[in-house]
Design a protein around this motif. Structure first.
Motif, PDB file in Angstrom:
ATOM      1  N   ARG A 155      23.943 -54.544   9.877  1.00  0.00           N
ATOM      2  CA  ARG A 155      23.072 -55.717   9.716  1.00  0.00           C
ATOM      3  C   ARG A 155      23.852 -56.919   9.176  1.00  0.00           C
ATOM      4  O   ARG A 155      23.516 -58.061   9.468  1.00  0.00           O
ATOM      5  CB  ARG A 155      21.915 -55.388   8.769  1.00  0.00           C
TER       6      ARG A 155
ATOM      7  N   THR B  78      20.846 -60.821  23.537  1.00  0.00           N
ATOM      8  CA  THR B  78      21.527 -60.974  22.259  1.00  0.00           C
ATOM      9  C   THR B  78      22.190 -62.335  22.144  1.00  0.00           C
ATOM     10  O   THR B  78      22.103 -62.998  21.099  1.00  0.00           O
ATOM     11  CB  THR B  78      22.564 -59.849  22.085  1.00  0.00           C
TER      12      THR B  78
ATOM     13  N   ASN C 105      21.207 -64.978  19.275  1.00  0.00           N
ATOM     14  CA  ASN C 105      22.237 -65.332  18.307  1.00  0.00           C
ATOM     15  C   ASN C 105      22.533 -66.830  18.318  1.00  0.00           C
ATOM     16  O   ASN C 105      22.789 -67.431  17.264  1.00  0.00           O
ATOM     17  CB  ASN C 105      23.510 -64.539  18.590  1.00  0.00           C
TER      18      ASN C 105
ATOM     19  N   TRP D 169      19.849 -68.533  16.397  1.00  0.00           N
ATOM     20  CA  TRP D 169      20.087 -68.314  14.973  1.00  0.00           C
ATOM     21  C   TRP D 169      21.157 -69.264  14.450  1.00  0.00           C
ATOM     22  O   TRP D 169      21.008 -69.847  13.364  1.00  0.00           O
ATOM     23  CB  TRP D 169      20.496 -66.864  14.741  1.00  0.00           C
TER      24      TRP D 169
ATOM     25  N   THR E 128      29.217 -64.770  16.518  1.00  0.00           N
ATOM     26  CA  THR E 128      28.283 -63.652  16.378  1.00  0.00           C
ATOM     27  C   THR E 128      28.685 -62.410  17.171  1.00  0.00           C
ATOM     28  O   THR E 128      28.135 -61.332  16.938  1.00  0.00           O
ATOM     29  CB  THR E 128      26.862 -64.062  16.805  1.00  0.00           C
TER      30      THR E 128
ATOM     31  N   ALA F 184      15.359 -64.141   9.113  1.00  0.00           N
ATOM     32  CA  ALA F 184      15.915 -63.482  10.290  1.00  0.00           C
ATOM     33  C   ALA F 184      16.261 -62.036   9.937  1.00  0.00           C
ATOM     34  O   ALA F 184      16.798 -61.762   8.866  1.00  0.00           O
ATOM     35  CB  ALA F 184      17.164 -64.206  10.772  1.00  0.00           C
TER      36      ALA F 184
ATOM     37  N   TRP G 214      18.245 -58.618  11.347  1.00  0.00           N
ATOM     38  CA  TRP G 214      19.184 -58.103  12.341  1.00  0.00           C
ATOM     39  C   TRP G 214      18.863 -56.650  12.666  1.00  0.00           C
ATOM     40  O   TRP G 214      18.428 -55.881  11.806  1.00  0.00           O
ATOM     41  CB  TRP G 214      20.617 -58.242  11.837  1.00  0.00           C
TER      42      TRP G 214
ATOM     43  N   LEU H 155      19.617 -59.533  16.989  1.00  0.00           N
ATOM     44  CA  LEU H 155      18.500 -59.805  16.097  1.00  0.00           C
ATOM     45  C   LEU H 155      17.287 -58.959  16.477  1.00  0.00           C
ATOM     46  O   LEU H 155      17.031 -58.722  17.668  1.00  0.00           O
ATOM     47  CB  LEU H 155      18.131 -61.279  16.146  1.00  0.00           C
TER      48      LEU H 155
ATOM     49  N   LEU I 104      13.330 -63.211  14.655  1.00  0.00           N
ATOM     50  CA  LEU I 104      13.848 -64.544  14.344  1.00  0.00           C
ATOM     51  C   LEU I 104      12.693 -65.549  14.406  1.00  0.00           C
ATOM     52  O   LEU I 104      12.455 -66.189  15.428  1.00  0.00           O
ATOM     53  CB  LEU I 104      14.943 -64.932  15.345  1.00  0.00           C
TER      54      LEU I 104
END
Length: 417
Positions: free
Chosen positions: A40, A263, A267, A270, A300, A396, A398, A407, A410
């Motif tokens: 995480r 993803t 990401n 985020w 990320t 957020a 993970w 994630l 989010l």
């Protein structure tokens, strides 16, 4: 997994492979890189791995790990010394039977790989990506319009998962896509790359339900003419691959073409929610969309770890490595190596991080990266046209995965222009 008992008798296996030999200059580290809390929030682990040396022995898994950029790139790209055909996870396919037939694009080496990659590269070429761009943008515009109507969104399920599971199956030519099954299948594939831990077992529990659906979805009868799947079967018609191989390549679309893009989108959102000044910089200069995508991928690292297997006695940074040794290529650590990247933990849309490893490198670089980038560009461009600010609207969360940094939730607030 079924272990080869003769090989196991010759030497005790650890996590499905022959353990790496100790060496006086090789640090031994009793860390679990697959611990759910570490997954995480992995950045302290990445830094510690780099600090310990160019090569580290992970004692509990009997594998080596590389996290500095130079050595990670070396191992990940040298397909002659470090093999993919023995599995990109901890299990050594020379010693064990994988849970599914190996991917003939990801888990093979030349010359078999060359033939399959040629077919996939044509099916997902830059020309194909350009032809898909208008459809991607129209879907992204509709998604942004709906999100702005809500104001507050759960960006993983309502945005990052929604977009690829709509546009990519259409590009492949699937006649009956199922969002949940596609996402769960991707999670199952990437969790299988790790050890036999709770993550892998939970994901594997979905196999009886999902595997038959995936197999059926890869058949020619379930694909529309003109899509990427049809292009693969046309290559089989031309004798470039067999029809059985065509089905396996279409399966690769479904395992690697959805979850990674889900993803990547999540990401990137985020990154901008955490760095409002960088969203402002991108609005001021939209030509930075493509560098911004690369920077989000670098920071990320959607695929955080893939393995290679030493195919011969060799060495890494002067450390002897015997044939059969598993090496974890920790891409997330390499992509945040301060020896390669200035101020690596900063997210900067003007960085232009040429050479990052998020899509791999060499002959095993992601064959679908052009299409994935086209999806990300469509999403960010649609957001730029309509959204003034991307703001966090909660914490957020993970989602731990043995190979993906993704994630789970989010919550965001999108402020219109």
């Amino acid at each position: 997994m079924t272990v080869d008992t003769d090989a196991a008798a010759a030497e005790e296996l650890i996590a499905g492979h022959i353990p790496a030999a100790a060496h006086p200059e090789l640090p031994d580290w009793d860390v679990d890189p697959y611990d759910e809390d570490l997954l995480r929030d992995p950045f302290a682990y990445y830094a510690a791995l780099r600090d310990k040396g160019p090569v580290v022995r992970l004692s509990r898994y009997g594998a080596l790990a590389v996290g500095r950029f130079e050595q990670t790139r070396e191992v990940f790209s040298d397909h002659a010394r470090f093999l993919s055909s023995r599995g990109v996870g901890l299990d050594d396919f020379k010693l064990s039977k994988p849970w599914r037939p190996p991917s003939i694009i990801l888990e093979v080496d030349p010359p078999e790989h060359t033939r399959a990659r040629r077919v996939m590269a044509k099916a997902m070429s830059p020309l194909v990506a350009r032809a898909l761009a208008a459809d991607f943008r129209a879907s992204a515009d509709a998604l942004v319009e709906a999100a702005l109507g809500q104001g507050r969104i759960e960006a993983v399920t309502e945005f990052a998962e929604a977009f690829p599971t709509e546009v990519f199956p259409r590009a492949v030519g699937m006649t009956d896509p199922d969002r949940r099954k596609l996402i769960d299948y991707g999670a199952m594939v990437f969790n299988s790359i790790g050890p036999d831990n709770a993550l892998r077992r939970r994901a594997g529990g979905l196999l009886p339900e999902i595997a038959p659906w995936i197999a059926a979805s890869c058949s020619r009868e379930r694909l529309t003419p003109g899509g990427m799947g049809d292009a693969v079967y046309s290559a089989a018609d031309a004798g470039e691959i067999t029809h059985e191989e065509a089905g396996l390549l279409v399966r690769s679309f479904l395992s690697a073409g959805v979850d990674t893009t889900v993803t990547g989108i999540g990401n990137a959102l985020w990154c901008f929610a955490q760095n409002p000044d960088q969203w402002a910089a991108l609005k001021a200069d939209p030509s930075l969309v493509r560098p911004a995508i690369e920077e989000a991928l670098r920071l990320t690292s959607p695929v955080h770890t893939f393995c290679r297997t030493a195919g011969q006695d060799t060495e890494i940074a002067g450390i002897p490595v015997r044939e059969g040794t598993k090496i974890l290529c920790v891409l997330g650590a390499a992509n945040t190596d301060p020896e390669k990247w200035e101020d690596p933990m900063a997210f900067r849309v003007d960085r232009r991080p040429v050479g990052h490893l998020a899509f791999g490198v060499g002959i095993h670089g992601c064959v679908g990266q052009t299409v994935a980038r086209a999806e990300l560009e469509a999403v960010l461009s649609a957001l730029l046209a309509r959204v003034d600010r991307i703001e966090p609207d909660g914490e957020a969360v993970w989602r731990p995965n043995n190979a993906m940094r993704a994630l789970d939730r989010l919550p965001l607030r999108l402020v219109p222009r």
